[in-house]
Design an enzyme around this catalytic site. Structure first.
Site, PDB file in Angstrom:
ATOM      1  N   GLY A  52       0.968  -1.323  -0.038  1.00 13.07           N
ATOM      2  CA  GLY A  52      -0.362  -0.056   0.355  1.00 13.07           C
ATOM      3  C   GLY A  52       0.561   1.719   0.137  1.00 13.07           C
ATOM      4  O   GLY A  52       2.090   1.135   0.645  1.00 13.07           O
ATOM      5  N   SER A  53       0.201   2.339  -0.364  1.00 14.23           N
ATOM      6  CA  SER A  53       1.379   3.453  -1.095  1.00 14.23           C
ATOM      7  C   SER A  53       0.411   4.545  -1.044  1.00 14.23           C
ATOM      8  O   SER A  53      -0.298   4.328  -1.708  1.00 14.23           O
ATOM      9  CB  SER A  53       2.490   3.215  -2.357  1.00 14.23           C
ATOM     10  OG  SER A  53       3.382   4.326  -2.278  1.00 14.23           O
ATOM     11  N   GLY A  54       0.796   5.384  -0.182  1.00 16.66           N
ATOM     12  CA  GLY A  54      -0.234   7.137  -0.190  1.00 16.66           C
ATOM     13  C   GLY A  54       1.267   7.798  -0.251  1.00 16.66           C
ATOM     14  O   GLY A  54       1.723   7.847  -0.622  1.00 16.66           O
ATOM     15  N   PHE A  56       1.781   9.973   1.920  1.00 21.38           N
ATOM     16  CA  PHE A  56       2.386  10.313   3.499  1.00 21.38           C
ATOM     17  C   PHE A  56       2.824   8.841   3.995  1.00 21.38           C
ATOM     18  O   PHE A  56       4.272   8.932   4.768  1.00 21.38           O
ATOM     19  CB  PHE A  56       2.097  11.617   4.082  1.00 21.38           C
ATOM     20  CG  PHE A  56       1.414  12.416   3.454  1.00 21.38           C
ATOM     21  CD1 PHE A  56       2.691  13.363   2.970  1.00 21.38           C
ATOM     22  CD2 PHE A  56       0.220  12.966   3.262  1.00 21.38           C
ATOM     23  CE1 PHE A  56       2.251  14.840   3.062  1.00 21.38           C
ATOM     24  CE2 PHE A  56      -0.500  14.373   3.087  1.00 21.38           C
ATOM     25  CZ  PHE A  56       0.838  15.394   2.631  1.00 21.38           C
ATOM     26  N   VAL A  59       3.402   0.488   3.166  1.00 20.89           N
ATOM     27  CA  VAL A  59       3.165   0.037   3.740  1.00 20.89           C
ATOM     28  C   VAL A  59       3.630  -1.324   3.360  1.00 20.89           C
ATOM     29  O   VAL A  59       2.906  -1.854   2.096  1.00 20.89           O
ATOM     30  CB  VAL A  59       1.471  -0.157   3.943  1.00 20.89           C
ATOM     31  CG1 VAL A  59       1.121  -1.880   4.934  1.00 20.89           C
ATOM     32  CG2 VAL A  59       0.594   1.017   4.608  1.00 20.89           C
ATOM     33  N   LYS A  78       4.034  -0.292   8.405  1.00 20.85           N
ATOM     34  CA  LYS A  78       3.696   0.702   8.428  1.00 20.85           C
ATOM     35  C   LYS A  78       4.750   1.757   8.635  1.00 20.85           C
ATOM     36  O   LYS A  78       5.511   2.274   9.995  1.00 20.85           O
ATOM     37  CB  LYS A  78       2.733   1.233   8.745  1.00 20.85           C
ATOM     38  CG  LYS A  78       1.865   1.981   8.216  1.00 20.85           C
ATOM     39  CD  LYS A  78       0.217   2.289   9.028  1.00 20.85           C
ATOM     40  CE  LYS A  78      -0.785   1.509   8.886  1.00 20.85           C
ATOM     41  NZ  LYS A  78      -1.947   1.350   9.224  1.00 20.85           N
ATOM     42  N   ASP A 177     -14.275   6.739  12.169  1.00 24.64           N
ATOM     43  CA  ASP A 177     -13.879   6.286  11.365  1.00 24.64           C
ATOM     44  C   ASP A 177     -14.380   4.943  10.750  1.00 24.64           C
ATOM     45  O   ASP A 177     -13.671   4.386  10.348  1.00 24.64           O
ATOM     46  CB  ASP A 177     -11.909   6.698  10.992  1.00 24.64           C
ATOM     47  CG  ASP A 177     -12.645   6.942   9.312  1.00 24.64           C
ATOM     48  OD1 ASP A 177     -13.003   6.860   8.957  1.00 24.64           O
ATOM     49  OD2 ASP A 177     -11.048   7.518   8.436  1.00 24.64           O
TER      50      ASP A 177
END
Length: 292
Positions: A52-54, A56, A59, A78, A177
């Site tokens: 996973g990548s965003g 900021f 993972v 993470k 959330d």
């Protein structure tokens, strides 16, 4: 084990006084010395595939040696990117602090933390996939397939998340959330499958298209109760509202709530007491429960 250090919550670095956006502790009632974070060194960690990548964060799957046993232990790592701000680093440590309190079968377990010179790394138990992805993948199965989800499976998922919520409420935590994207499943195998609540505080980056941006930050308006939308009030009762939306997600196999409306229209609809429609998989009694 000489290469593992225990740190109490008060010893974890802070870079500011920032409240976590995704998990709000209305009242801490813990023995702060009872729960500690295990500190591991970077040399103990072997990074594997990026999962996973965003903007900021990143993972990875990987392994950590000499953590709970001598052999390498499969984990999820993470980490923040090197360009993370001081506020993001503070929120990252806040997530570690919150998760260090949790000891429950249906809550993702934080195993340890690595204090890297560039940014901290969180070491989490390895979980196969997030619930939202799992539900959407299941749409391709035929009813005769062994992996096809039955009504009993969907109800069991709802029950697992309810157990998560009850546990957090007993600890006086308000999550703020609750959504399928923030839940994970332990196994695709029906016999071993457990839904766990996880990702306390960092999923907004990866799933940023499911959050509505305002001056105050990013908000999951499609999962928010009217008092949260109007007055910014978050309680266990607003978590109950979000749980009902999460139930709708599960029964619809991962559809986006209010998919025909944009964020502004969703806010207007909810404030006018609008509710989600009954999906094809929803038994009438369960839909009635959701509406309550």
């Amino acid at each position: 084990m000489t290469n593992i250090e225990l740190a109490t919550l008060d010893e974890i670095p802070q870079t500011g006084n920032v409240q976590s956006n995704a998990l709000y502790a209305s009242r801490l009632q813990f023995n702060r010395n009872k729960f500690t974070l295990i500190i591991v060194e970077k040399k103990q960690i072997t990074l594997g595939n990026l999962v996973g990548s965003g903007v900021f964060e990143k993972v990875f799957q990987g392994t950590v040696k000499d953590l709970e046993e001598p052999s390498p232990m499969p984990v999820v790592i993470k980490m923040l990117r090197s360009n993370a701000s001081s506020q993001q680093i503070t929120e990252f440590f806040q997530e570690a602090k919150f998760m260090s309190h949790f000891r429950h079968t249906h809550v993702l377990r934080l195993l340890s933390i690595c204090i890297d010179k560039d940014s901290p790394w969180l070491i989490l138990e390895l979980i196969e996939v997030d619930l939202l992805t799992y539900l959407r993948e299941s749409r391709t199965f035929q009813p005769s397939d062994s992996q096809a989800l039955r009504l009993q499976d969907l109800l069991a998922m709802c029950e697992d998340v309810a157990r998560d919520c009850c546990y957090l409420e007993k600890l006086h935590f308000v999550h703020r959330d609750l959504a399928c994207r923030n839940c994970l499943i332990s196994s695709r195998n029906r016999e071993n499958r457990i839904v766990k609540l996880g990702n306390f505080g960092l999923t907004r980056d990866i799933y940023k298209n499911q959050y509505y941006r305002t001056r105050g930050g990013l908000f999951p308006v499609r999962w928010m109760a009217s008092e949260s939308l109007v007055d910014g009030i978050f309680t266990s009762q607003s978590d109950v509202w979000a749980f009902a939306v999460l139930m709708w997600e599960i029964m619809s196999l991962g559809e986006q709530p209010y998919s025909t409306r944009n964020d502004f229209q969703v806010i207007e609809y909810v404030l006018s007491e609008g509710k989600l429609p009954q999906s094809l998989n929803y038994p009438p009694t369960l839909y009635e429960l959701m509406q309550h």
